[in-house]
Structures are given as structure tokens and as C-alpha cells.
Design a protein around this motif. Structure first.
Motif, PDB file in Angstrom:
ATOM      1  N   VAL A  63       0.839  -1.205   0.000  1.00 29.59           N
ATOM      2  CA  VAL A  63       0.000   0.000   0.000  1.00 29.59           C
ATOM      3  C   VAL A  63       0.873   1.254   0.000  1.00 29.59           C
ATOM      4  CG1 VAL A  63      -1.687   1.334   1.328  1.00 29.59           C
ATOM      5  CG2 VAL A  63      -2.000  -1.126   1.033  1.00 29.59           C
ATOM      6  N   GLY A  64       1.912   1.277   0.833  1.00 31.03           N
ATOM      7  CA  GLY A  64       2.816   2.430   0.847  1.00 31.03           C
ATOM      8  C   GLY A  64       3.470   2.651  -0.501  1.00 31.03           C
ATOM      9  N   TYR A  65       3.916   1.565  -1.130  1.00 31.71           N
ATOM     10  CA  TYR A  65       4.547   1.647  -2.453  1.00 31.71           C
ATOM     11  C   TYR A  65       3.557   2.193  -3.484  1.00 31.71           C
ATOM     12  CZ  TYR A  65       6.320   0.012  -6.958  1.00 31.71           C
ATOM     13  OH  TYR A  65       6.732  -0.060  -8.262  1.00 31.71           O
ATOM     14  N   TRP A  66       2.342   1.654  -3.493  1.00 29.77           N
ATOM     15  CA  TRP A  66       1.363   2.111  -4.476  1.00 29.77           C
ATOM     16  C   TRP A  66       1.009   3.574  -4.283  1.00 29.77           C
ATOM     17  CZ3 TRP A  66      -1.803  -2.762  -3.127  1.00 29.77           C
ATOM     18  CH2 TRP A  66      -1.252  -3.867  -3.773  1.00 29.77           C
ATOM     19  N   VAL A  67       0.874   4.013  -3.050  1.00 27.84           N
ATOM     20  CA  VAL A  67       0.590   5.430  -2.790  1.00 27.84           C
ATOM     21  C   VAL A  67       1.735   6.289  -3.326  1.00 27.84           C
ATOM     22  CG1 VAL A  67       0.362   7.187  -0.979  1.00 27.84           C
ATOM     23  CG2 VAL A  67      -0.946   5.057  -0.831  1.00 27.84           C
ATOM     24  N   ALA A  68       2.976   5.849  -3.097  1.00 27.56           N
ATOM     25  CA  ALA A  68       4.143   6.635  -3.506  1.00 27.56           C
ATOM     26  C   ALA A  68       4.415   6.558  -5.005  1.00 27.56           C
ATOM     27  CB  ALA A  68       5.381   6.158  -2.743  1.00 27.56           C
ATOM     28  N   GLN A  69       4.208   5.401  -5.616  1.00 26.32           N
ATOM     29  CA  GLN A  69       4.624   5.195  -7.004  1.00 26.32           C
ATOM     30  C   GLN A  69       3.491   5.280  -8.023  1.00 26.32           C
ATOM     31  OE1 GLN A  69       7.921   4.866  -7.833  1.00 26.32           O
ATOM     32  NE2 GLN A  69       8.230   5.254  -5.654  1.00 26.32           N
ATOM     33  N   ALA A  70       2.294   4.999  -7.631  1.00 23.26           N
ATOM     34  CA  ALA A  70       1.164   4.979  -8.568  1.00 23.26           C
ATOM     35  C   ALA A  70      -0.064   5.526  -7.867  1.00 23.26           C
ATOM     36  CB  ALA A  70       0.920   3.554  -9.054  1.00 23.26           C
ATOM     37  N   SER A  71       0.062   6.748  -7.372  1.00 23.20           N
ATOM     38  CA  SER A  71      -1.011   7.278  -6.530  1.00 23.20           C
ATOM     39  C   SER A  71      -2.345   7.265  -7.265  1.00 23.20           C
ATOM     40  CB  SER A  71      -0.664   8.683  -6.038  1.00 23.20           C
ATOM     41  OG  SER A  71      -0.580   9.573  -7.118  1.00 23.20           O
ATOM     42  N   GLY A  72      -3.309   6.888  -6.540  1.00 17.88           N
ATOM     43  CA  GLY A  72      -4.675   6.776  -7.031  1.00 17.88           C
ATOM     44  C   GLY A  72      -5.512   6.242  -5.889  1.00 17.88           C
ATOM     45  N   LEU A  73      -6.698   5.817  -6.194  1.00 16.04           N
ATOM     46  CA  LEU A  73      -7.552   5.267  -5.154  1.00 16.04           C
ATOM     47  C   LEU A  73      -7.118   3.845  -4.830  1.00 16.04           C
ATOM     48  CD1 LEU A  73     -10.991   6.549  -6.434  1.00 16.04           C
ATOM     49  CD2 LEU A  73      -9.532   7.540  -4.675  1.00 16.04           C
ATOM     50  N   ILE A  74      -7.078   3.545  -3.556  1.00 21.83           N
ATOM     51  CA  ILE A  74      -6.723   2.207  -3.102  1.00 21.83           C
ATOM     52  C   ILE A  74      -7.794   1.774  -2.110  1.00 21.83           C
ATOM     53  CG2 ILE A  74      -5.056   0.800  -1.835  1.00 21.83           C
ATOM     54  CD1 ILE A  74      -2.912   2.831  -2.704  1.00 21.83           C
ATOM     55  N   LEU A  75      -8.327   0.596  -2.323  1.00 29.73           N
ATOM     56  CA  LEU A  75      -9.266   0.017  -1.384  1.00 29.73           C
ATOM     57  C   LEU A  75      -8.608  -1.224  -0.807  1.00 29.73           C
ATOM     58  CD1 LEU A  75     -12.074  -0.203  -0.055  1.00 29.73           C
ATOM     59  CD2 LEU A  75     -12.767  -1.577  -2.036  1.00 29.73           C
ATOM     60  N   ALA A  76      -8.340  -1.199   0.476  1.00 31.06           N
ATOM     61  CA  ALA A  76      -7.748  -2.350   1.152  1.00 31.06           C
ATOM     62  C   ALA A  76      -8.820  -2.969   2.025  1.00 31.06           C
ATOM     63  CB  ALA A  76      -6.552  -1.915   1.998  1.00 31.06           C
ATOM     64  N   VAL A  77      -9.089  -4.243   1.822  1.00 31.60           N
ATOM     65  CA  VAL A  77     -10.113  -4.943   2.586  1.00 31.60           C
ATOM     66  C   VAL A  77      -9.413  -5.868   3.574  1.00 31.60           C
ATOM     67  CG1 VAL A  77     -12.111  -6.470   2.480  1.00 31.60           C
ATOM     68  CG2 VAL A  77     -11.695  -4.831   0.635  1.00 31.60           C
ATOM     69  N   TRP A  78      -9.714  -5.690   4.856  1.00 33.16           N
ATOM     70  CA  TRP A  78      -9.100  -6.482   5.913  1.00 33.16           C
ATOM     71  C   TRP A  78     -10.145  -7.408   6.512  1.00 33.16           C
ATOM     72  CZ3 TRP A  78      -4.074  -5.864   5.470  1.00 33.16           C
ATOM     73  CH2 TRP A  78      -3.593  -4.652   4.963  1.00 33.16           C
ATOM     74  N   ARG A  79      -9.723  -8.379   7.295  1.00 32.55           N
ATOM     75  CA  ARG A  79     -10.633  -9.429   7.767  1.00 32.55           C
ATOM     76  C   ARG A  79     -11.607  -8.986   8.851  1.00 32.55           C
ATOM     77  NH1 ARG A  79      -5.611 -11.512  10.090  1.00 32.55           N
ATOM     78  NH2 ARG A  79      -5.700 -11.067  12.305  1.00 32.55           N
ATOM     79  N   SER A  80     -11.366  -7.852   9.505  1.00 33.19           N
ATOM     80  CA  SER A  80     -12.278  -7.384  10.549  1.00 33.19           C
ATOM     81  C   SER A  80     -12.206  -5.864  10.646  1.00 33.19           C
ATOM     82  CB  SER A  80     -11.918  -8.004  11.901  1.00 33.19           C
ATOM     83  OG  SER A  80     -10.679  -7.479  12.362  1.00 33.19           O
ATOM     84  N   ILE A  81     -13.211  -5.282  11.291  1.00 34.07           N
ATOM     85  CA  ILE A  81     -13.222  -3.832  11.516  1.00 34.07           C
ATOM     86  C   ILE A  81     -12.027  -3.429  12.373  1.00 34.07           C
ATOM     87  CG2 ILE A  81     -14.481  -1.947  12.637  1.00 34.07           C
ATOM     88  CD1 ILE A  81     -15.708  -2.728  10.005  1.00 34.07           C
ATOM     89  N   ASP A  82     -11.749  -4.201  13.418  1.00 38.64           N
ATOM     90  CA  ASP A  82     -10.607  -3.880  14.291  1.00 38.64           C
ATOM     91  C   ASP A  82      -9.304  -3.852  13.499  1.00 38.64           C
ATOM     92  OD1 ASP A  82     -12.193  -3.625  16.526  1.00 38.64           O
ATOM     93  OD2 ASP A  82     -11.853  -5.699  17.199  1.00 38.64           O
TER      94      ASP A  82
END
Length: 133
Positions: A63-82
Motif C-alpha cells: 500500500v505504501g509503495y502504491w501510494v508513492a509510485q502509482a497514486s490513485g484510489l486504493i481500497l484495502a479490505v481487511w478481515r475485521s473492523i478492528d
């Protein structure tokens, strides 16, 4: 991508080994991580890993790499709200996050003024232009 994370990723003080990320400590992740690079022809990467083997940190690095190198919208889905809350804090640019304050400043310099709002955390679920769900 491994070069980017070695140069830019810092593990928070709560990590077992805080400080600069070193791919040499997890060589088994290097090939998978490099497949997540914007220059890689690989279209899908699936990691099946045991607990405490670096999978979550590899995700944060990506995620850090994508923000820095190919900035755009990123949706990261994790296994729980916590976990989404925890990852959102870890990725943020507070200086202790995965990207860190210096990288956020570099990102801001490269972005148009209209996109600078992407770097402002919005509530507990989003940080540095990332929506963690």
C-alpha cells in the motif's frame, strides 16, 4: 518494490523489530513483494502464510509503495473492523506509520492542489488517501 520498501518503510515501535524495514530479514517474501510492483507483469498475487511471518507487513509495504509510485484510489479490505482500524493507523503519515512523515511530504509535493485533500486523514477508517474497510 523491495528496493522502495528498504528505502522508505519504517516499522513502528510496537513491532518486534522496530526501525527501518529490511527485506533481507524476510527473503522468502522478496519475490512475492516484487510481483506487486507497478512494473511487474503479474496480475494476481495470492499469499498463504502462517501467523507472524510478515504477510501483514508485506501488505502495508504494498500500500505504501502504491501510494508513492502509482497514486490513485486504493481500497484495502481487511478481515475485521478492528484490523481495518489498526491498518489505517499503521499506514498513515503520522511519522510512525508505514509511509512516514517524510514520504507524505514528498507525496504532497508531487500532487496537484486538488488532490492534497487525499493526504488528510478522514475519521478512524481512512488515512493518507486510503480507505481501509
Amino acid at each position: 518494490m523491495t528496493e522502495w520498501e528498504d528505502a522508505n518503510r519504517t516499522l513502528p515501535g510496537t513491532n518486534a523489530e522496530p526501525g527501518p524495514w529490511r527485506t533481507a530479514r524476510v527473503p522468502y517474501l522478496a519475490e512475492s513483494i516484487d510481483c506487486l510492483s507497478t512494473a511487474s507483469p503479474v496480475k494476481q498475487v495470492v499469499l498463504m502464510m502462517g501467523a507472524q511471518t510478515g504477510g501483514t507487513e508485506a501488505s502495508l509495504n504494498a500500500v505504501g509503495y502504491w501510494v508513492a509510485q502509482a497514486s490513485g484510489l486504493i481500497l484495502a479490505v481487511w478481515r475485521s473492523i478492528d484490523m481495518a482500524h489498526r491498518m489505517s493507523r499503521n499506514i498513515g503519515g503520522s511519522g510512525s506509520g508505514a509511509i512516514g512523515r517524510d514520504a507524505v511530504v514528498r507525496l504532497a509535493a508531487a500532487m496537484s492542489p486538488a488532490r492534497l485533500c487525499d493526504l488528510i486523514p478522514r475519521g478512524r477508517h481512512a488515512s493518507a488517501g486510503l480507505a481501509a474497510v
